[in-house]
Motif scaffolding. Structure first.
Motif, PDB file in Angstrom:
ATOM      1  N   ASP A  91     -40.121 -25.684  27.624  1.00 60.15           N
ATOM      2  CA  ASP A  91     -40.056 -25.299  28.638  1.00 60.15           C
ATOM      3  C   ASP A  91     -38.848 -25.337  29.479  1.00 60.15           C
ATOM      4  OD1 ASP A  91     -42.371 -23.477  28.701  1.00 60.15           O
ATOM      5  OD2 ASP A  91     -43.788 -24.592  30.233  1.00 60.15           O
ATOM      6  N   LEU A  92     -38.457 -26.342  29.230  1.00 60.08           N
ATOM      7  CA  LEU A  92     -37.572 -27.482  29.924  1.00 60.08           C
ATOM      8  C   LEU A  92     -36.159 -26.559  28.700  1.00 60.08           C
ATOM      9  CD1 LEU A  92     -36.525 -29.140  31.948  1.00 60.08           C
ATOM     10  CD2 LEU A  92     -36.649 -31.125  29.962  1.00 60.08           C
ATOM     11  N   VAL A  93     -36.587 -26.684  27.421  1.00 59.34           N
ATOM     12  CA  VAL A  93     -35.465 -25.645  27.162  1.00 59.34           C
ATOM     13  C   VAL A  93     -35.584 -24.139  26.647  1.00 59.34           C
ATOM     14  CG1 VAL A  93     -35.294 -25.496  24.794  1.00 59.34           C
ATOM     15  CG2 VAL A  93     -35.800 -27.388  24.539  1.00 59.34           C
ATOM     16  N   SER A  94     -36.080 -23.412  27.326  1.00 59.76           N
ATOM     17  CA  SER A  94     -35.827 -21.870  27.628  1.00 59.76           C
ATOM     18  C   SER A  94     -35.340 -22.405  29.826  1.00 59.76           C
ATOM     19  CB  SER A  94     -37.152 -21.452  28.036  1.00 59.76           C
ATOM     20  OG  SER A  94     -37.165 -19.865  28.565  1.00 59.76           O
ATOM     21  N   ASN A  95     -36.044 -23.222  29.643  1.00 63.12           N
ATOM     22  CA  ASN A  95     -34.967 -22.872  31.581  1.00 63.12           C
ATOM     23  C   ASN A  95     -33.099 -23.814  31.415  1.00 63.12           C
ATOM     24  OD1 ASN A  95     -37.417 -21.812  32.844  1.00 63.12           O
ATOM     25  ND2 ASN A  95     -37.844 -24.903  33.487  1.00 63.12           N
ATOM     26  N   ALA A  96     -33.245 -24.223  30.668  1.00 67.96           N
ATOM     27  CA  ALA A  96     -31.771 -25.120  30.093  1.00 67.96           C
ATOM     28  C   ALA A  96     -30.580 -23.904  29.869  1.00 67.96           C
ATOM     29  CB  ALA A  96     -31.792 -26.169  29.393  1.00 67.96           C
ATOM     30  N   THR A 101     -28.798 -15.057  35.227  1.00 70.86           N
ATOM     31  CA  THR A 101     -29.633 -14.370  36.081  1.00 70.86           C
ATOM     32  C   THR A 101     -30.935 -15.452  36.334  1.00 70.86           C
ATOM     33  OG1 THR A 101     -31.338 -12.807  35.255  1.00 70.86           O
ATOM     34  CG2 THR A 101     -29.143 -11.652  36.484  1.00 70.86           C
ATOM     35  N   GLY A 102     -30.585 -16.449  35.949  1.00 72.12           N
ATOM     36  CA  GLY A 102     -31.664 -17.067  35.847  1.00 72.12           C
ATOM     37  C   GLY A 102     -32.751 -16.801  34.825  1.00 72.12           C
ATOM     38  N   HIS A 103     -33.243 -16.109  34.305  1.00 73.90           N
ATOM     39  CA  HIS A 103     -34.258 -14.842  33.404  1.00 73.90           C
ATOM     40  C   HIS A 103     -34.020 -15.572  31.899  1.00 73.90           C
ATOM     41  CE1 HIS A 103     -33.502 -11.481  35.903  1.00 73.90           C
ATOM     42  NE2 HIS A 103     -34.939 -11.734  36.055  1.00 73.90           N
ATOM     43  N   PRO A 104     -34.830 -16.376  31.237  1.00 78.00           N
ATOM     44  CA  PRO A 104     -35.212 -16.819  30.237  1.00 78.00           C
ATOM     45  C   PRO A 104     -34.442 -16.084  29.104  1.00 78.00           C
ATOM     46  CG  PRO A 104     -37.343 -17.000  31.139  1.00 78.00           C
ATOM     47  CD  PRO A 104     -36.822 -16.499  32.133  1.00 78.00           C
ATOM     48  N   THR A 105     -33.958 -17.058  28.087  1.00 72.44           N
ATOM     49  CA  THR A 105     -33.436 -15.719  26.891  1.00 72.44           C
ATOM     50  C   THR A 105     -34.592 -15.977  25.571  1.00 72.44           C
ATOM     51  OG1 THR A 105     -32.515 -17.792  26.808  1.00 72.44           O
ATOM     52  CG2 THR A 105     -31.546 -16.273  27.790  1.00 72.44           C
ATOM     53  N   GLY A 106     -35.419 -16.921  25.749  1.00 74.89           N
ATOM     54  CA  GLY A 106     -36.542 -16.753  24.731  1.00 74.89           C
ATOM     55  C   GLY A 106     -36.095 -18.221  24.487  1.00 74.89           C
ATOM     56  N   LEU A 107     -36.925 -18.743  23.091  1.00 76.68           N
ATOM     57  CA  LEU A 107     -37.140 -20.116  22.763  1.00 76.68           C
ATOM     58  C   LEU A 107     -36.009 -19.981  21.329  1.00 76.68           C
ATOM     59  CD1 LEU A 107     -40.617 -21.055  23.404  1.00 76.68           C
ATOM     60  CD2 LEU A 107     -38.539 -22.530  24.535  1.00 76.68           C
ATOM     61  N   PRO A 108     -35.031 -20.866  20.838  1.00 81.51           N
ATOM     62  CA  PRO A 108     -35.021 -20.782  20.076  1.00 81.51           C
ATOM     63  C   PRO A 108     -35.517 -21.118  18.718  1.00 81.51           C
ATOM     64  CG  PRO A 108     -34.040 -22.833  21.062  1.00 81.51           C
ATOM     65  CD  PRO A 108     -34.813 -21.942  22.068  1.00 81.51           C
ATOM     66  N   LEU A 109     -35.193 -20.894  17.920  1.00 85.67           N
ATOM     67  CA  LEU A 109     -35.949 -21.551  16.159  1.00 85.67           C
ATOM     68  C   LEU A 109     -34.921 -22.495  15.211  1.00 85.67           C
ATOM     69  CD1 LEU A 109     -38.448 -21.138  14.478  1.00 85.67           C
ATOM     70  CD2 LEU A 109     -37.402 -19.716  12.919  1.00 85.67           C
ATOM     71  N   PHE A 110     -35.343 -23.122  14.567  1.00 82.54           N
ATOM     72  CA  PHE A 110     -33.943 -24.060  13.677  1.00 82.54           C
ATOM     73  C   PHE A 110     -34.993 -24.056  12.814  1.00 82.54           C
ATOM     74  CE2 PHE A 110     -33.581 -25.502  17.717  1.00 82.54           C
ATOM     75  CZ  PHE A 110     -32.104 -26.175  18.130  1.00 82.54           C
ATOM     76  N   THR A 111     -33.992 -23.511  11.658  1.00 85.29           N
ATOM     77  CA  THR A 111     -34.518 -23.531   9.870  1.00 85.29           C
ATOM     78  C   THR A 111     -34.416 -24.411   9.261  1.00 85.29           C
ATOM     79  OG1 THR A 111     -32.404 -21.935   9.326  1.00 85.29           O
ATOM     80  CG2 THR A 111     -34.487 -20.567   9.964  1.00 85.29           C
ATOM     81  N   VAL A 152     -28.155 -25.287  19.710  1.00 89.29           N
ATOM     82  CA  VAL A 152     -28.486 -23.411  20.057  1.00 89.29           C
ATOM     83  C   VAL A 152     -27.773 -23.153  19.362  1.00 89.29           C
ATOM     84  CG1 VAL A 152     -29.500 -21.582  21.644  1.00 89.29           C
ATOM     85  CG2 VAL A 152     -30.512 -24.471  21.258  1.00 89.29           C
ATOM     86  N   ARG A 153     -26.177 -23.338  19.999  1.00 89.57           N
ATOM     87  CA  ARG A 153     -25.487 -22.421  19.311  1.00 89.57           C
ATOM     88  C   ARG A 153     -25.182 -22.931  17.926  1.00 89.57           C
ATOM     89  NH1 ARG A 153     -22.805 -24.211  23.284  1.00 89.57           N
ATOM     90  NH2 ARG A 153     -21.683 -25.390  22.250  1.00 89.57           N
ATOM     91  N   ARG A 154     -24.747 -23.452  17.752  1.00 91.51           N
ATOM     92  CA  ARG A 154     -24.321 -23.847  16.719  1.00 91.51           C
ATOM     93  C   ARG A 154     -25.285 -24.445  15.224  1.00 91.51           C
ATOM     94  NH1 ARG A 154     -19.226 -27.677  17.356  1.00 91.51           N
ATOM     95  NH2 ARG A 154     -19.571 -28.532  15.507  1.00 91.51           N
ATOM     96  N   ALA A 155     -26.800 -24.227  16.004  1.00 95.75           N
ATOM     97  CA  ALA A 155     -27.804 -24.383  14.667  1.00 95.75           C
ATOM     98  C   ALA A 155     -29.099 -23.544  14.508  1.00 95.75           C
ATOM     99  CB  ALA A 155     -28.251 -26.027  14.483  1.00 95.75           C
ATOM    100  N   ALA A 156     -29.151 -22.714  16.029  1.00 95.22           N
ATOM    101  CA  ALA A 156     -30.259 -22.517  15.280  1.00 95.22           C
ATOM    102  C   ALA A 156     -30.274 -21.036  15.460  1.00 95.22           C
ATOM    103  CB  ALA A 156     -30.453 -21.855  17.378  1.00 95.22           C
TER     104      ALA A 156
END
Length: 280
Positions: A91-96, A101-111, A152-156
């Motif tokens: 949840d903290l990752v999602s909020n960050a 607009t404050g809307h969550p963008t979804g959770l990332p996946l690291f492969t 997230v930007r560099r690895a997800a």
């Protein structure tokens, strides 16, 4: 000669924990975390298996684990390794990562569980030092947000989640998982799991291991350990936490707690509740 040691920190009000440790002899039992886990190896090298492959994180490398990613770990050579790890709730990752607009963008996946990225390693080290040090709350929040966004930007890759209806195997695994949660301390058998899902014992075992990377018995033990850890952090005596979560006694809990988390229940309580007596 350096020996195994570990230091732990836990936020009193948010799902963030941090560990700084050096291990030469300690071997982690295969386990997973409810959180995202990001770490960097400071010295030496550690080897582990994750997502069906063998990996090594050498000095300066970054590790990225998704929630419920099963993995183990040990020193690659007798010299051991020193590392820093930060566990952050989904949840903290999602909020960050929420948009403007404050809307969550979804959770990332690291492969890729290991990344050779000096910039990310530096960011994680700075965040870890701030969490364990005397940085202001604002500075901690800034570093946390920047580090999550950077990794997230560099690895997800893609968001977590599968489109469409879950398969029969996935449904069986999820039903089994729910039963393990609902009957935490019960001495369940494979027949119990099979009856609850309307399938065979082998089908339950195969579906669960495919979905969660662990056999049901390992997941059950891990769930009990997580519950015991929460109780201990809330002030429950260790012996009482052991019995109430299905362990035979305090020594039984201690053995498994150390194999999963890298420190004893007493050391964990002392770290997260400073000023408490060491044994009780």
């Amino acid at each position: 000669m350096q020996h195994d040691w570990s230091r732990y920190w836990r936020s009193p009000d948010r799902p963030i924990e941090a560990m700084h440790a050096h291990f030469e002899q300690h071997v982690y039992h295969r386990h997973s975390h409810e959180t995202y886990s990001f770490g960097m190896t400071e010295t030496g090298a550690q080897s582990f298996t994750c997502r069906g492959g063998a990996h090594t994180s050498a000095a300066g490398m970054v590790m990225a684990f998704n929630p419920e990613d099963p993995h183990d770990g040990h020193a690659t050579n007798p010299l051991g390794f020193t590392y820093r790890m930060v566990h952050i709730g989904p949840d903290l990752v999602s909020n960050a990562l929420a948009d403007a607009t404050g809307h969550p963008t979804g959770l990332p996946l690291f492969t890729a569980p290991v990344l050779d990225d000096p910039a990310l390693a530096g960011a994680l080290r700075a965040l870890h030092a701030a969490l364990l040090g005397d940085a202001t709350a604002l500075r901690r929040d800034e570093l946390l947000t920047a580090t999550i966004a950077g990794i997230v930007r560099r690895a997800a890759t893609t968001p977590i989640g599968r489109p469409g209806e879950p398969s029969r195997s996935t449904r069986v695994a999820r039903q089994t998982r729910q039963l393990l949660h609902d009957r935490l301390t019960d001495d369940l058998t494979m027949d119990d799991l099979a009856r609850s899902t309307g399938t065979s014992r082998y089908a339950v075992y195969r579906a669960f291991r495919t979905e969660y990377g662990l056999p049901p018995s390992d997941y059950q033990r891990q769930l009990r350990l997580r519950t015991a850890r929460t109780l201990i952090a809330d002030g429950t005596p260790i012996g009482e936490a052991a019995v109430s979560t299905g362990f035979a006694d305090q020594s039984h809990l201690t053995r498994w707690f150390t194999r999963y988390f890298g420190l004893t229940p007493g050391a964990y309580r002392q770290a997260v509740t400073p000023g408490q007596p060491r044994s009780r």
